[in-house]
Design a protein around this motif. Structure first.
Motif: not given
Ligand SMILES: [Zn+2]
Length: 69
Positions: A1-14
């Motif tokens: 599940m951690k990877i999904i939060f990381l992906l969301i965080a990266v997308l949010l920063v982008w």
């Protein structure tokens, strides 16, 4: 599940960076103004500051009225 939060965080920063860049472009737009030459003396003034009289542009009220400075 951690990877999904990381992906969301990266997308949010982008997305934030993209939005900030977009805002900067919008802010830069008003600095590019249309320059108008005074019909009387030929001085170039930004369209916003130019005095408009009968479809012609002037640098000041005096020139719009055809009077010298
Ligand atoms: Zn003028």
């Amino acid at each position: 599940m951690k990877i999904i939060f990381l992906l969301i965080a990266v997308l949010l920063v982008w997305w934030i960076l993209k939005t900030l860049r977009g805002n900067r472009k919008a802010d830069a737009r008003p600095t590019v103004q249309n320059m108008r030459a005074c019909e009387y003396c030929g001085l170039h003034v930004p369209e916003e500051e130019a005095i408009q009289n009968q479809g012609r542009f002037y640098c000041c009220k005096e020139h719009a009225q055809g009077k010298p400075d």
